[in-house]
Design an enzyme around this catalytic site. Structure first.
Site, PDB file in Angstrom:
ATOM      1  N   LEU A   1       0.812  -1.210   0.000  1.00  0.00           N
ATOM      2  CA  LEU A   1       0.000   0.000   0.000  1.00  0.00           C
ATOM      3  C   LEU A   1       0.849   1.266   0.000  1.00  0.00           C
ATOM      4  CD1 LEU A   1      -3.045  -0.742   2.338  1.00  0.00           C
ATOM      5  CD2 LEU A   1      -2.666  -1.329  -0.058  1.00  0.00           C
TER       6      LEU A   1
ATOM      7  N   ALA B   1      -2.713  -2.024   7.043  1.00  0.00           N
ATOM      8  CA  ALA B   1      -2.634  -0.657   7.541  1.00  0.00           C
ATOM      9  C   ALA B   1      -1.271  -0.387   8.159  1.00  0.00           C
ATOM     10  CB  ALA B   1      -3.724  -0.397   8.584  1.00  0.00           C
ATOM     11  N   TYR B   2      -0.949   0.883   8.247  1.00  0.00           N
ATOM     12  CA  TYR B   2       0.201   1.341   9.033  1.00  0.00           C
ATOM     13  C   TYR B   2      -0.322   1.550  10.450  1.00  0.00           C
ATOM     14  CZ  TYR B   2       4.139   4.328  10.466  1.00  0.00           C
ATOM     15  OH  TYR B   2       5.231   4.864  11.112  1.00  0.00           O
ATOM     16  N   THR B   3       0.148   0.737  11.406  1.00  0.00           N
ATOM     17  CA  THR B   3      -0.442   0.741  12.746  1.00  0.00           C
ATOM     18  C   THR B   3       0.527   1.153  13.849  1.00  0.00           C
ATOM     19  OG1 THR B   3       0.057  -1.619  12.999  1.00  0.00           O
ATOM     20  CG2 THR B   3      -2.118  -1.037  12.127  1.00  0.00           C
TER      21      THR B   3
ATOM     22  N   THR C   1     -10.628   2.341  12.923  1.00  0.00           N
ATOM     23  CA  THR C   1     -10.167   2.344  14.307  1.00  0.00           C
ATOM     24  C   THR C   1     -10.926   3.313  15.200  1.00  0.00           C
ATOM     25  OG1 THR C   1      -8.211   2.856  15.691  1.00  0.00           O
ATOM     26  CG2 THR C   1      -8.418   4.041  13.634  1.00  0.00           C
ATOM     27  N   ASP C   2     -10.902   3.037  16.494  1.00  0.00           N
ATOM     28  CA  ASP C   2     -11.416   3.947  17.504  1.00  0.00           C
ATOM     29  C   ASP C   2     -10.622   5.251  17.566  1.00  0.00           C
ATOM     30  OD1 ASP C   2      -9.390   2.036  18.478  1.00  0.00           O
ATOM     31  OD2 ASP C   2      -9.475   3.187  20.334  1.00  0.00           O
TER      32      ASP C   2
ATOM     33  N   TYR D   1      -1.767   8.879  13.276  1.00  0.00           N
ATOM     34  CA  TYR D   1      -2.367   7.578  12.957  1.00  0.00           C
ATOM     35  C   TYR D   1      -3.879   7.703  12.788  1.00  0.00           C
ATOM     36  CZ  TYR D   1      -4.364   2.958  13.682  1.00  0.00           C
ATOM     37  OH  TYR D   1      -5.119   1.825  13.561  1.00  0.00           O
TER      38      TYR D   1
ATOM     39  N   LYS E   1      -6.110   7.284   9.347  1.00  0.00           N
ATOM     40  CA  LYS E   1      -7.177   6.277   9.227  1.00  0.00           C
ATOM     41  C   LYS E   1      -8.510   6.935   8.880  1.00  0.00           C
ATOM     42  CE  LYS E   1      -7.185   2.414   9.847  1.00  0.00           C
ATOM     43  NZ  LYS E   1      -7.095   1.334   8.830  1.00  0.00           N
TER      44      LYS E   1
ATOM     45  N   TRP F   1      -8.662  -2.009  20.242  1.00  0.00           N
ATOM     46  CA  TRP F   1      -7.931  -2.856  21.189  1.00  0.00           C
ATOM     47  C   TRP F   1      -7.840  -4.301  20.682  1.00  0.00           C
ATOM     48  CZ3 TRP F   1      -8.921  -1.546  27.027  1.00  0.00           C
ATOM     49  CH2 TRP F   1      -8.812  -0.172  27.238  1.00  0.00           C
TER      50      TRP F   1
END
Length: 292
Positions: free
Chosen positions: A38, A61-63, A102-103, A126, A130, A151
Site C-alpha cells: 500500500l 494498515a500502518y499501525t 479504528t477507535d 495515525y 485512518k 484494542w
C-alpha cells in the site's frame, strides 16, 4: 465465495485465513508485501484484479501509532491513499469492499460509548490517516462497509495480550495504564463477523445498508483490568503471571496521544447483521489458552 484480504501478516488477515479454512464454500486469499504494498498505491489495483475476488477485505494498515508521528507521509500513503486504491480496485471489479478502521478517529472525550454518527476528532497522525482512509473508501463508491474496531488482539502478530504474557515471564509486577477505557476485541471474532457480513453481501446483491459500523468486543474495561484478566487466565492455564499495578496516562508518556475513552457501541452492526461479539473476557480466555 472468494474473499481477498490485504495485509497477509496482520492479525485480522491471519484470523480470516484460519476461519476460512473451517467454512465450506469460503476461500480466503491474503495478499501482502511485496506483491501488494500500500505504500506503492499505483500497484494495488492490478494486483487485486488478478485475484478476482467476490469481496475485498481492506485490512492492511500502518499501525505504529507513535512512529506515525515521525512518518506522517508513510502513514497517509498506506492508510489513506492505499486504502482508497483498494476500494477503487473493488469498485472496478464490481464487488463490495469491507474496510477496517479504528477507535482512534475519536478524541476520547465523550462520556459514553461512541456511535457511528458521533463527530470524529483524531488526536494524532495515525488516527487522522485512518480517518482519511475512511473518507477515501467512501468517496470511491457506495458499496462499502467501514468497520471501526478497537484494542485488537489475537494469537497472531504483535498485540497487548502477547506483550503481557511476555513481560510476566520476566517480571513480578507490570505497571499498566488504568485511565483509558475500551472494548478489547479479538481478531478471531472480527474474522467471524466479517465472514458473516460477507456472506450476507454475497447472497443479497441488493443489500442496501452499506456504510460505517462499529465492531468491537462486548463489555468494557481499562488496560489494567484487561491485563489482570489476561494474566489470571494464564495462571489458570499453567502459564506466566505477574501482579498488575495501576498507573495513569501521565505516568506513561507516549509520543502520540491516546483517547481516554475508546468504547464503541456495536449495536448498529448487531441490528443489521444479527451478529454480536462474545463477552471480551470469554474471547480473551480463548486466545490466552492458545498462547499458554
Amino acid at each position: 465465495m472468494r474473499l481477498l484480504v490485504t495485509g497477509r501478516d496482520g492479525q485480522v488477515a491471519a484470523s480470516l485465513l484460519e476461519a476460512g479454512q473451517a467454512r465450506a464454500g469460503v476461500e480466503v486469499v491474503a495478499l501482502g508485501r511485496p506483491e501488494l504494498d500500500l505504500a506503492r498505491p499505483d500497484t494495488v489495483i492490478d494486483v487485486i484484479a488478478v485475484a478476482k475476488p467476490d469481496i475485498v477485505v481492506s485490512a492492511a494498515a500502518y499501525t505504529a501509532v507513535d512512529q506515525a508521528e515521525d512518518e506522517p507521509d508513510l502513514a497517509f500513503a498506506v492508510n489513506a491513499t492505499g486504502a482508497g486504491k483498494v476500494a477503487e480496485a473493488a469498485e472496478r471489479l464490481g464487488v463490495p469492499v469491507i474496510h477496517l478502521s479504528t477507535d482512534y478517529v475519536f478524541d476520547g472525550t465523550k462520556a459514553d460509548a461512541y456511535v457511528e454518527t458521533d463527530p470524529t476528532a483524531p488526536l494524532g497522525v495515525y488516527g487522522t490517516s485512518k480517518l482519511a482512509g475512511e473518507q477515501a473508501v467512501a468517496a470511491v463508491g457506495p458499496r462499502h462497509l467501514i468497520l471501526r474496531t478497537a484494542w485488537v488482539y489475537s494469537p497472531f502478530g504483535k498485540n497487548f495480550v502477547k506483550t503481557m504474557l511476555r513481560l510476566a515471564a520476566d517480571r513480578d509486577e507490570i505497571s499498566v495504564v488504568a485511565d483509558q477505557w475500551g472494548n478489547p476485541t479479538s481478531a478471531l471474532d472480527i474474522a467471524d463477523a466479517i465472514l458473516h457480513a460477507a456472506a450476507m453481501l454475497h447472497r443479497d446483491k441488493d443489500f442496501a445498508a452499506f456504510g460505517t459500523y462499529h465492531l468491537a468486543g462486548t463489555g468494557e474495561t481499562n488496560w489494567s483490568g484487561f491485563a489482570r484478566h489476561i494474566l489470571d487466565t494464564s495462571l489458570k492455564s499453567g502459564g506466566s503471571w505477574a501482579r498488575v499495578g495501576d498507573i495513569t496516562t501521565m505516568d506513561y508518556p507516549t509520543k502520540a496521544r491516546r483517547p481516554a475513552n475508546s468504547r464503541l457501541s456495536s449495536a448498529k452492526f448487531a441490528d443489521v447483521f444479527g451478529w454480536n461479539a462474545p463477552d471480551w473476557r470469554q474471547s480473551t480466555e480463548k486466545v490466552v489458552r492458545r498462547l499458554s
